[in-house]
Design an enzyme around this catalytic site. Structure first.
Site, PDB file in Angstrom:
ATOM      1  N   LYS A   1      30.935   0.966 -40.533  1.00 18.00           N
ATOM      2  CA  LYS A   1      29.818   1.962 -39.845  1.00 18.00           C
ATOM      3  C   LYS A   1      30.545   2.993 -38.957  1.00 18.00           C
ATOM      4  CE  LYS A   1      26.892  -2.415 -38.954  1.00 18.00           C
ATOM      5  NZ  LYS A   1      26.099  -3.142 -38.073  1.00 18.00           N
TER       6      LYS A   1
ATOM      7  N   ASP B   1      38.380  17.107 -37.165  1.00 13.24           N
ATOM      8  CA  ASP B   1      37.964  15.731 -36.610  1.00 13.24           C
ATOM      9  C   ASP B   1      39.293  14.860 -37.181  1.00 13.24           C
ATOM     10  OD1 ASP B   1      36.778  14.011 -35.139  1.00 13.24           O
ATOM     11  OD2 ASP B   1      35.631  13.017 -36.734  1.00 13.24           O
TER      12      ASP B   1
END
Length: 667
Positions: A358, A474
């Site tokens: 997730k 990122d």
């Protein structure tokens, strides 16, 4: 006898000079022969003299050029005149076609650099847009390319040195009788005449159906100085290309001359014929009507209606279950688009057992395609359509970026309120599982330095090898995946940014992770230097076995960069290494990586190395520059005190999607 011989030689020379002058001036072909042209790609001359540029093959190119170059003197007024008949035939009746063809004037017949699809076999994605290309193309383009500012669908355009037309128009011809333009369907398969005339300053392009004489008014008329573009010797010919959509492109006849006075006319009655599109709708044979008893008819109706109702209900349920959002602009991305049905079956209906992670706005599922290929599918929520077209285009483009240390992004699927991103499944999950969670074996130093080199190679490719350059934005341990052999693969294209050669950016997302963000990021925006800063944090993260911000630790250890810098000042730099490394490491190598991490996180962007230099340092092909813990900008930045996994947004025109496509396998 000698006198007769001299006369024969004299007349032979005169004939050769006349023939040479005629070839230099122009030619006419009412059908073609192999020896007349230079042909490459899938182009070929069919029996009967029909020149075929492309067939129904996808992503292919065909070229046909007059073998000898024509002389043009740029210092004087130059001119040329050409008339050809072409036909763009769909693979079957009513099918959509791609991608188009062009009449080309070029200093070379070598187009090995050219791309198919919207580049028409002439240009590529990095074509030089300056006058040094010396290319003129008159395109008959059948597909709208938004990036090229094309007109809708089929159009005619003048291209100079790059695929963005300087002048374009929808295909039509002027009717003197009606006093207006009449549209022409370029992709009907019917022959179309094209005239291109240049008189030294004005370039005219005229179209007409095969049965219409040359109109008095051109379709396009453009003032242009071709003497600035043409070289002394130029080749003339045709180029055609297909994309995922295809067409059969033919040239029936061709006349060319540098002088209007010596222009030879095509004999339209002698031209070969182009094949007509296939009509795959077979005629339904008529059957003799049979008389049925009314009771039998009623019984059949009573039986059929319930069956039809059940089948209709099943069809409606399945259609709703597998419903997708599809728009016309997505047709060109067909090979990169997965059906929802295929992803649903691959993940066994997105069951809980298939859930592997997730993160951000969605969940990641493991799936298996019918051929046995393992994939990761991330389901992201999205409500607004704004920016979706640009986002999908960038996802597809990033899917074409290939490197052994990048997680392959395979494609996407769209449903109402949902976007699904498909990538290759990495069997050993993400690196952070092994660094920060005790239930997994900790990687050795040899494995860690190998992974660091892998990710440096991937980031260097994004910055310097990809065209256009890509900013990752990122970089962190949770976005580094490990394949079956524990090679490092850089993931998370959900937040990647493209950078064009002029430095303009187009974002697929506008966020970043606290602790990995350079101090100048909010002020100046993303850059290669901000990626290098995040990579420096990643170097320290992997070597020290901890996150960049640990709020539960004492103040002096809370911020990773500051703690490593202070330990260096106290001559205890090696004490910052991950205790789980034990004694299996090289002290000099660990110190080098820690110092390189501090160098990459320098507060001054200009003082950070680029990724090419970082690779040299990691492989120890080049020593680190001379600096110390007290050097300006080293260890000075204090990040905001928030959770390390938090993300913040920077204003951007594109839609926002956060976190890795593959983040958090196995958590």
């Amino acid at each position: 006898m000698d006198c007769r011989l001299h006369l024969v030689l004299f007349f032979s020379c005169v004939c050769l000079i006349c023939l040479s002058g005629q070839q230099e001036t122009g030619f006419v072909y009412n059908g073609f022969h192999q020896e007349d042209l230079f042909i490459d790609g899938i182009a070929m001359i069919l029996p009967g003299g029909l020149l075929q540029l492309t067939n129904a093959s996808q992503l292919k190119i065909g070229h046909a050029f007059f073998k000898q170059p024509f002389g043009f003197d740029p210092s004087s007024s130059l001119s040329f005149y050409t008339h050809f008949v072409c036909a763009l035939v769909p693979p079957k009746f009513g099918a959509e076609v791609g991608h188009g063809m062009a009449f080309v004037v070029s200093p070379s017949m070598n187009f090995s650099h050219a791309f198919p699809t919207q580049y028409l076999g002439v240009f590529n994605s990095s074509t030089n847009v300056t006058s040094s290309s010396h290319l003129l193309a008159i395109e008959l383009d059948t597909v709208e390319t938004v990036d090229f500012h094309d007109l809708e669908k089929a159009h005619v355009g003048i291209d100079v040195n790059n695929p963005i037309s300087i002048e374009s128009a929808l295909p039509s011809y002027f009717s003197d009788a009606l006093g207006k333009n009449i549209s022409i369907n370029l992709v009907s398969g019917e022959p179309v005449q094209v005239w291109i005339d240049y008189d030294g300053s004005l370039l005219n392009v005229t179209l007409a159906p095969i049965e219409i004489q040359k109109p008095n008014r051109p379709l396009i008329s453009r003032d242009i100085n071709l003497s600035e573009i043409f070289q002394d010797k130029m080749y003339i010919g045709f180029s055609g290309s297909n994309g995922r959509l295809t067409s059969n492109q033919y040239i029936l006849g061709w006349s060319f001359s540098k002088s209007k006075e010596f222009m030879q006319s095509l004999d339209l009655s002698k031209l070969p014929q182009a094949p007509i599109p296939r009509n795959e709708q077979a005629p339904v044979p008529r059957e003799e009507k049979k008389k049925l008893h009314p009771l039998l008819i009623g019984l059949v109706i009573l039986l059929v209606i319930p069956v039809l109702m059940v089948l209709g209900g099943v069809y409606w349920y399945r259609r709703k279950k597998y419903a997708e959002v599809k728009e016309s602009w997505e047709k060109e991305y067909g090979p990169h688009r997965y059906s929802y049905k295929s992803l649903y079956k691959a993940t066994n209906g997105f069951v809980k057992d298939a859930l592997v992670g997730k993160g951000g706005f969605g969940k990641v599922y493991k799936g298996t395609l019918p051929g046995g290929r393992h994939i990761a599918v991330k389901r992201l929520s999205h409500d607004a359509e704004q920016g979706m077209k640009q986002f999908v285009a960038e996802v597809v483009t990033m899917g074409n970026i290939q490197h052994r240390n990048l997680v392959p992004l395979l494609g996407y699927c769209r449903r109402k309120g949902e976007l699904l991103l498909v990538s290759e499944y990495m069997s050993n999950g993400s690196l952070d599982q092994y660094l920060f969670y005790n239930q997994n074996p900790s990687p050795s130093w040899l494995q860690r330095i190998s992974i660091l080199k892998d990710i440096a190679s991937a980031l260097n490719y994004l910055h310097s090898g990809a065209n256009p350059a890509v900013l990752h934005r990122d970089i962190k341990a949770s976005n580094v995946m490990l394949d079956s052999e524990y090679n490092g693969r850089l993931g998370d294209f959900g937040m990647a940014k493209f950078q064009d050669p002029q430095g303009n950016l187009s974002a697929t997302a506008a966020v970043g992770t606290i602790g990995y963000m350079a101090p100048e990021l909010i002020r100046t925006g993303t850059s290669k230097e901000t990626d290098v800063y995040a990579f420096g944090i990643f170097l320290l993260e992997v070597t020290c076995g901890r996150r960049p911000f640990e709020p539960e630790l004492p103040v002096q250890k809370k911020y990773l960069v500051k703690w490593v810098c202070e330990c260096w000042k106290q001559a205890s730099l090696l004490e910052t290494r991950d205790p789980k490394l034990g004694r299996e490491f090289l002290s000099e190598e660990v110190e080098m990586v820690l110092k390189l991490g501090l160098l990459c996180t320098n507060d001054v962007p200009e003082s950070r190395p680029d990724m090419g230099q970082v690779m040299q340092y990691l492989s120890q092909k080049q020593p680190l520059p001379d600096f110390s813990a007290d050097s300006p900008g080293i260890g000075g930045f204090m990040p905001v005190s928030v959770e390390p996994s938090s993300t913040i947004g920077i204003p951007d025109s594109s839609m926002h999607v956060t976190h890795s496509i593959l983040e958090g396998y196995g958590r």
